[in-house]
Design a protein around this motif. Structure first.
Motif, short mmCIF file in Angstrom:
data_model
loop_
_atom_site.label_atom_id
_atom_site.label_comp_id
_atom_site.label_asym_id
_atom_site.label_seq_id
_atom_site.Cartn_x
_atom_site.Cartn_y
_atom_site.Cartn_z
N ASP A 164 32.69 27.99 44.09
CA ASP A 164 32.20 28.55 42.87
C ASP A 164 32.18 27.22 41.97
O ASP A 164 33.39 27.07 41.35
N LEU A 214 42.16 29.22 44.08
CA LEU A 214 41.71 30.83 44.36
C LEU A 214 41.91 31.62 43.23
O LEU A 214 42.71 31.42 42.63
N GLU A 215 40.84 32.31 43.15
CA GLU A 215 40.83 33.28 41.93
C GLU A 215 40.28 34.70 42.68
O GLU A 215 39.37 34.81 43.21
N GLY A 216 41.44 35.39 43.21
CA GLY A 216 41.29 36.47 44.02
C GLY A 216 40.93 36.00 45.33
O GLY A 216 41.58 35.26 45.94
N ASP A 217 39.87 36.39 45.80
CA ASP A 217 39.06 35.78 47.26
C ASP A 217 38.17 34.53 46.98
O ASP A 217 37.54 34.02 47.78
N ASP A 218 37.87 34.31 45.80
CA ASP A 218 36.68 33.41 45.27
C ASP A 218 37.61 31.91 45.19
O ASP A 218 38.30 31.67 44.23
N PRO A 219 36.90 30.87 46.01
CA PRO A 219 37.68 29.60 45.71
C PRO A 219 36.69 28.98 44.56
O PRO A 219 35.34 28.82 44.65
N GLN A 223 39.73 45.96 53.57
CA GLN A 223 39.03 45.18 52.20
C GLN A 223 39.46 46.03 50.93
O GLN A 223 38.96 45.62 49.85
N GLU A 224 40.29 46.98 51.24
CA GLU A 224 40.84 47.60 49.92
C GLU A 224 42.05 46.93 49.30
O GLU A 224 42.63 47.20 48.26
N LYS A 229 38.29 37.66 36.31
CA LYS A 229 37.64 36.28 36.33
C LYS A 229 37.43 35.66 35.07
O LYS A 229 37.79 34.58 34.81
N GLY A 251 42.94 43.88 48.69
CA GLY A 251 43.00 42.59 47.56
C GLY A 251 42.59 43.26 46.07
O GLY A 251 43.47 42.82 45.38
N PRO A 252 41.67 44.18 46.05
CA PRO A 252 41.40 44.69 44.59
C PRO A 252 42.75 45.37 44.19
O PRO A 252 43.21 45.52 43.17
#
Length: 161
Positions: free
Chosen positions: A111, A142-147, A48-49, A68, A51-52
């Motif tokens: 989103d 996708l924007e990072g992990d967010d669709p 989980q570290e 974002k 992606g950022p």
């Protein structure tokens, strides 16, 4: 005599293996491998570290903000690399819409932003106006992990007879 020698060797061999450095599960020795070592090699970085860290590194390398807020001003809304999916409206929560998909495909939570184009039966509407059960063809990126939903084309659910 041979049987006696074989029995002695077996007993001594078993005793030698019993002196292994792993200890017992309740009392492991200091030399015993940890559960992490037993499960496999580790890079020392949790998944989980990653992606950022990639986003931060990209910002340093490219010299551009990948947040974002900045994505709304850049290529996310061009639709150049957009993905398509089809589903039915299952739920709406704030700025998110959840689409149920056919067969065993997992649900998708998109989103919805102010820039998202939303239509119902060809007429422009707000995402909050989409009825549950409406069939939706969505374009997202996708924007990072967010669709992020770029476009939602919905058709009203058919009335049951």
């Amino acid at each position: 005599m041979k049987k006696l020698i074989v029995a002695a060797v077996m007993c001594l061999g078993t005793a030698a293996f019993a002196q292994d450095a792993t200890g017992t599960p309740q009392n492991p020795s200091k030399e015993a491998p940890s559960a992490r070592q037993i499960d496999g090699p580790s890079t020392g970085i949790e998944a989980q570290e990653v992606g950022p860290a990639i986003g931060d590194t990209a910002k340093k390398v490219v010299g551009k903000d990948t947040s974002k807020e900045a994505a709304g001003k850049t290529g996310v809304w061009t639709g150049k690399h957009a993905f398509d999916l089809e589903g039915t409206v299952k739920a709406k929560e704030g700025d998110d819409i959840t689409l149920a998909r056919k067969d065993t495909l997992p649900e998708v939570k998109l989103d919805v932003r102010d820039q998202t184009k939303v239509t119902l039966d060809g007429k422009a509407v707000k995402a909050s106006e989409l009825p549950e059960g409406a069939t939706v063809r969505a374009k997202f990126q996708l924007e990072g992990d967010d669709p992020i939903a770029l476009e939602l084309k919905a058709t009203s659910p058919k009335a049951k007879k």
